[in-house]
Design a protein around this motif. Sequence first.
Motif, short mmCIF file in Angstrom:
data_model
loop_
_atom_site.label_atom_id
_atom_site.label_comp_id
_atom_site.label_asym_id
_atom_site.label_seq_id
_atom_site.Cartn_x
_atom_site.Cartn_y
_atom_site.Cartn_z
N CYS A 17 -35.31 68.77 -52.18
CA CYS A 17 -36.04 69.78 -51.43
C CYS A 17 -37.45 69.26 -51.17
O CYS A 17 -37.86 68.23 -51.71
CB CYS A 17 -36.06 71.10 -52.20
N CYS A 19 -40.32 70.15 -52.23
CA CYS A 19 -41.24 70.00 -53.37
C CYS A 19 -40.65 69.10 -54.44
O CYS A 19 -41.35 68.71 -55.38
CB CYS A 19 -41.61 71.37 -53.96
N GLY A 20 -39.39 68.75 -54.33
CA GLY A 20 -38.76 67.83 -55.27
C GLY A 20 -38.14 68.47 -56.50
O GLY A 20 -37.55 67.78 -57.34
N SER A 21 -38.23 69.80 -56.64
CA SER A 21 -37.71 70.47 -57.84
C SER A 21 -36.18 70.51 -57.86
O SER A 21 -35.57 70.53 -58.92
CB SER A 21 -38.24 71.90 -57.95
N CYS A 96 -37.62 77.25 -54.55
CA CYS A 96 -38.91 76.74 -55.02
C CYS A 96 -39.88 76.53 -53.86
O CYS A 96 -41.06 76.83 -53.97
CB CYS A 96 -38.71 75.45 -55.80
N CYS A 97 -39.38 76.01 -52.75
CA CYS A 97 -40.26 75.64 -51.64
C CYS A 97 -39.70 76.06 -50.28
O CYS A 97 -40.27 75.75 -49.25
CB CYS A 97 -40.49 74.12 -51.65
ZN LIG Z 1 -38.43 72.78 -53.78
#
Ligand SMILES: [Zn+2]
Length: 200
Positions: A17, A19-21, A96-97
Motif C-alpha cells: 500500500c 504507506c507500506g503497512s 491505513c492509507c
Molecule cells: Zn497503508
Amino acid sequence: MGAAAAEPAAVSLDWRCRCGSLHLRLDPGAGMHGICYCRDCQAFHHHLDAAEWLRPGGGSDLFATTPDRLEVVSGAEHIALLRLGPKGIFRWYAACCGSPLVNGPPTRGVAFTSLHVAGLSDPAAVGPVAAYLNCKGATGPTEGRETPGRQFIFPILFRAIAARLSGRYRQTPFFRADGTPVAEPHVLSRAERAAAAPTG
Ligand SMILES: [Zn+2]
Ligand SMILES: [Zn+2]
C-alpha cells in the motif's frame, strides 16, 4: 486462447500500500493485465483519495487472477472492505492509507480477484496490457481500444472454475474458513457515493 492470454513469467512480486503497512505477495503465473475505465472503479479511487493510482483517462490498472495467488506478508489488520452500493462488488483496500487493493465478487465461491497493479514493486512483470474495458467511462483519451469481452472472459472463467473444482478457491486472504469476509463491508451512503463520482 490466443496471444492476448499469454502468461507472464512465474516470479513472486511484492505488493505494498502507499504507506507500506500492508504487504502482500503475488504469484503472477496466471492472470490477465487489463485497464478498466468504468466510473465505479474511478469512484473507488476518489473515495479513498487515491486518484494518483489511476492511469491517464481515469483507468484502473488491474491484474485479474485467482485469490490463491495472493498471500499476505504483513499488515493483514489493515485490510478493509467497501461497496459502492448495497449490491456492489467487494472492493478491498488498505485502511491505513486508503490504497485500493483488489476488486472481487461478494462471495468466496467465485475464485476471481483483480489486483490494483499500482502497488506492485514491478508493475511491468504482469505483462503488457491485454484488455481495455469500459472505455466509455474514461475521463480523457484511453491507452487502447475497447477489447471484445470474449478475449478475456473465457480465460478468467476457466481459471475460476479450475480453482473451484480443485478446492483452491478456499485459499484466499479475503474470506475466513467459514466463507465469511475477513472485514465487515462498509456500504457507501448516497452522499458518500455522490461525493466520490468522477468528474470529466
Ligand atoms: Zn497503508
Ligand atoms: Zn471498473
